[in-house]
Design a protein around this motif. Structure first.
Motif, PDB file in Angstrom:
ATOM      1  N   ILE A 118      29.493  -9.937  14.093  1.00 58.46           N
ATOM      2  CA  ILE A 118      30.822  -9.334  13.954  1.00 58.46           C
ATOM      3  C   ILE A 118      31.889 -10.365  14.307  1.00 58.46           C
ATOM      4  O   ILE A 118      31.775 -11.078  15.307  1.00 58.46           O
ATOM      5  CB  ILE A 118      30.966  -8.115  14.890  1.00 58.46           C
ATOM      6  N   TRP A 163      32.451  -8.194   9.188  1.00 58.65           N
ATOM      7  CA  TRP A 163      31.106  -8.747   9.334  1.00 58.65           C
ATOM      8  C   TRP A 163      31.074 -10.174   8.793  1.00 58.65           C
ATOM      9  O   TRP A 163      31.583 -10.451   7.708  1.00 58.65           O
ATOM     10  CB  TRP A 163      30.095  -7.928   8.541  1.00 58.65           C
ATOM     11  N   PRO A 183      23.026  -5.404  10.581  1.00 63.71           N
ATOM     12  CA  PRO A 183      23.090  -6.843  10.344  1.00 63.71           C
ATOM     13  C   PRO A 183      22.185  -7.296   9.197  1.00 63.71           C
ATOM     14  O   PRO A 183      22.592  -8.128   8.378  1.00 63.71           O
ATOM     15  CB  PRO A 183      22.642  -7.433  11.686  1.00 63.71           C
TER      16      PRO A 183
END
Length: 255
Positions: free
Chosen positions: A67, A61, A27
């Motif tokens: 997500i 993403w 992330p």
């Protein structure tokens, strides 16, 4: 890292194959890549996990590192990329538990079979200082369709408040919609995890499906967004198809 940058009516994505990565995406890394000041800059990142002939497994993403269950524009971008790579005009994408098919037309537009769209009954959302009516829609991901003039200031004011309301435990995409005719909608989009965007494929499908279910429009519906127009077709069983452009902007090698 080698990747490419694509856009679909101004909704821009980075695309990378997992096989090209020296280390797994995280992330934090996605947030950095999507940041226009410290990275490349994009509304999201498309990670192609695996390819077999004209079928690809994809992870989508959001720019905040979360997500997404599905992206209509993102899926059309991957479809255009995969069609070129596999030399096929019909391709299949697997996004999590979803499988969608796409057809790349001779004019370059990509037609995406979105599948069944679920439209709920209109609800009223209490924001504390005001109440807002919306239609909940699922296109594999959640949407809140609000029939209201899609003025930018109003979108920036309402979008984040609705997105993070307790009614939506996993947050939601938000659309402000003006009905322009039996087959035309003008839409402003606040995208979950991304904020204001020039266009959104699943938001276009959600608004068209809500408009048809509520009797505002009839299929097919031309959805007019700040970035351009998308075509949405919804049959009597609630099965939707989304058509619009997707094009590569550039290829990038990061040091």
């Amino acid at each position: 890292m080698r990747l490419s940058k694509w856009q679909a009516l101004g909704n821009d994505y980075l695309l990378v194959e997992r096989a090209e990565l020296t280390q797994a995406l995280t992330p934090d890394r996605v947030r950095q890549l999507c940041d226009c000041h410290y990275g490349v800059g994009a509304d999201g990142l498309l990670e192609v996990l695996a390819v077999e002939a004209a079928t690809a497994d994809v992870r989508i993403w959001n720019p905040d590192g979360s997500i997404a269950e599905l992206s209509g524009n993102g899926a059309r971008i991957v479809a255009a990329w995969l069609a070129r790579k596999s030399n096929a005009d019909r391709v299949t994408l697997r996004v999590g538990e979803l499988a969608v098919e796409a057809f790349v037309r001779e004019d370059g537009n990509v037609e995406l079979d979105v599948g069944h769209v679920e439209v709920g009954e209109t609800e009223t959302l209490d924001l504390g200082d005001e109440r807002v009516e919306f239609t909940p829609v699922s296109v594999g991901n959640p949407h809140a369709v609000v029939r209201r003039e899609p003025e930018r200031g109003e979108l920036l004011r309402l979008g984040p408040r609705i997105e993070r309301h307790s009614r939506f435990p996993r947050r939601t995409n938000v659309q402000l919609v003006r009905v322009d005719g039996a087959h035309d909608l003008t839409v402003g989009v606040w995208e979950r995890g991304a904020g204001e965007t020039l266009s959104s494929g699943t938001s276009s499908v959600a608004t068209a499906a809500a408009a048809i279910a509520n009797g505002w429009c009839e299929s097919p519906v031309h959805v007019h967004l700040p970035g351009g127009d998308l075509l949405v077709e919804v049959d009597r069983e609630g099965h939707a198809r989304l058509t619009g452009p997707a094009e590569e902007i550039c290829r990038i090698e990061l040091l």
